[in-house]
Design a protein around this motif. Structure first.
Motif, PDB file in Angstrom:
ATOM      1  N   ILE A  64      -0.299  -1.475  16.138  1.00 25.27           N
ATOM      2  CA  ILE A  64       0.758  -1.923  15.208  1.00 25.27           C
ATOM      3  C   ILE A  64       1.373  -0.728  14.483  1.00 25.27           C
ATOM      4  O   ILE A  64       2.590  -0.646  14.300  1.00 25.27           O
ATOM      5  N   THR A  65       0.525   0.222  14.058  1.00 22.68           N
ATOM      6  CA  THR A  65       1.017   1.342  13.260  1.00 22.68           C
ATOM      7  C   THR A  65       1.616   2.480  14.094  1.00 22.68           C
ATOM      8  O   THR A  65       1.952   3.527  13.546  1.00 22.68           O
ATOM      9  N   GLU A  66       1.754   2.270  15.397  1.00 22.75           N
ATOM     10  CA  GLU A  66       2.487   3.278  16.178  1.00 22.75           C
ATOM     11  C   GLU A  66       3.972   3.279  15.803  1.00 22.75           C
ATOM     12  O   GLU A  66       4.659   4.296  15.945  1.00 22.75           O
ATOM     13  N   THR A  67       4.462   2.153  15.316  1.00 22.86           N
ATOM     14  CA  THR A  67       5.884   2.044  14.955  1.00 22.86           C
ATOM     15  C   THR A  67       6.103   1.588  13.514  1.00 22.86           C
ATOM     16  O   THR A  67       7.251   1.461  13.082  1.00 22.86           O
ATOM     17  N   LEU A 101      -2.497   7.292   7.410  1.00 18.11           N
ATOM     18  CA  LEU A 101      -1.999   7.207   8.790  1.00 18.11           C
ATOM     19  C   LEU A 101      -2.218   5.837   9.420  1.00 18.11           C
ATOM     20  O   LEU A 101      -1.549   5.496  10.394  1.00 18.11           O
ATOM     21  N   GLY A 102      -3.162   5.058   8.903  1.00 17.09           N
ATOM     22  CA  GLY A 102      -3.412   3.726   9.463  1.00 17.09           C
ATOM     23  C   GLY A 102      -3.874   3.743  10.896  1.00 17.09           C
ATOM     24  O   GLY A 102      -3.528   2.854  11.683  1.00 17.09           O
ATOM     25  N   THR A 108      -7.941  -3.383  10.460  1.00 20.48           N
ATOM     26  CA  THR A 108      -7.696  -3.412  11.899  1.00 20.48           C
ATOM     27  C   THR A 108      -6.750  -4.569  12.225  1.00 20.48           C
ATOM     28  O   THR A 108      -6.576  -5.483  11.409  1.00 20.48           O
ATOM     29  N   PRO A 109      -6.142  -4.562  13.425  1.00 18.25           N
ATOM     30  CA  PRO A 109      -5.277  -5.706  13.789  1.00 18.25           C
ATOM     31  C   PRO A 109      -6.005  -7.043  13.716  1.00 18.25           C
ATOM     32  O   PRO A 109      -5.428  -8.048  13.288  1.00 18.25           O
ATOM     33  N   HIS A 136       3.937   9.562   3.675  1.00 18.21           N
ATOM     34  CA  HIS A 136       3.718  10.614   4.664  1.00 18.21           C
ATOM     35  C   HIS A 136       4.099  10.110   6.055  1.00 18.21           C
ATOM     36  O   HIS A 136       5.118  10.505   6.602  1.00 18.21           O
ATOM     37  N   TYR A 137       3.291   9.202   6.598  1.00 18.56           N
ATOM     38  CA  TYR A 137       3.477   8.732   7.971  1.00 18.56           C
ATOM     39  C   TYR A 137       4.630   7.732   8.048  1.00 18.56           C
ATOM     40  O   TYR A 137       4.675   6.772   7.281  1.00 18.56           O
TER      41      TYR A 137
END
Length: 245
Positions: free
Chosen positions: A21-24, A14-15, A225-226, A58-59
């Motif tokens: 950043i990983t919301e999109t 899922l990150g 992490t970012p 998956h994500y």
């Protein structure tokens, strides 16, 4: 010498630590030095002559599947975990019909490494050459703490003189599991539940004296992490003697 021409790339996570950043964007497509994380793994497989990769998703799976569909030079098959995340071990077992009964490579999609300049042999080829199915069920690529950027923690294993690994328990000089495995799928035979961690297989192999390590050459990077993106880009540029992009 073994021929290993198939690999699994674990790319279904899922990150969450990489938000926003990983919301999109799925974490394997997060870029370091202008290149998605998963691209470093695919390039390493190509260098080693691996012609087939299975990638679990998956994500935000459609984004990753679309990117993978545009990559040339290797046969890439998808193991779809969109219905349920199966953890690292369960994800591999789900993909076994695509991977087959012989030993194969496993790579994490969110870690990568820089080959040692002038070493002559890349790390995955050395892993393949080192793996002995008679004495080993699992071979892990390991890194020293001073070879790593982005790693937090004490270390994972102790490497003995004969190459066997034991869990690090605070004594001795630890090494990091560097996100690459050669494994024989027989290690999964006694496991029946669909969702489980590869750590369970590491422990089983260790208890039977069949868990080994191969020290990598070069520099290993993990990007959790970012903030770690900039650290990885600076470490990469420093190691390769290039300006930071």
């Amino acid at each position: 010498m073994m021929t290993i021409d198939t690999a699994m790339i674990l790319a279904a996570g899922l990150g969450t630590r990489m938000r926003p950043i990983t919301e999109t964007l799925p974490k394997p497509l997060v870029e370091v030095a202008g290149k998605p994380l998963i691209a470093y793994g695919l390039e390493a497989l190509t260098r080693a002559g691996v012609r087939r990769a299975v990638v679990n998703v998956h994500y935000l799976a459609p984004l990753l599947i679309d990117w993978l569909s545009k990559q040339a030079g290797m046969t890439i098959e998808i193991s779809d975990e969109t219905a349920q995340l199966l953890d690292s071990g369960g994800g591999i077992v789900k993909a076994l019909p695509l991977l087959g009964p012989e030993p194969f490579l496993v790579l994490n999609a969110d870690t990568f490494w820089l080959e040692e300049p002038g070493s002559g042999t890349d790390n995955l080829t050395r892993m393949r050459d080192r793996f002995d199915p008679e004495s080993m069920d699992i071979l892990l690529m390991t890194a020293r703490l001073d070879q790593a950027t982005g790693h937090t923690g004490a270390g994972d294993f102790i490497l003995s003189g004969d190459g066997r690994l034991a869990r690090f328990k605070g004594e001795g000089d630890p090494v990091i599991y560097a996100g690459v495995i050669v494994l024989h799928p027989r290690i999964f035979q006694a496991i029946t539940e669909p969702k489980f961690s590869l750590n369970r297989c590491f422990d089983t192999a260790e208890s039977q004296g069949r868990l080994f390590g191969m020290p990598m050459r070069g520099h290993w990077l993990t990007v959790g992490t970012p903030e770690a993106i900039g650290e990885a880009e600076a470490a990469r540029a420093g190691y390769l003697g290039e300006p930071v992009q």
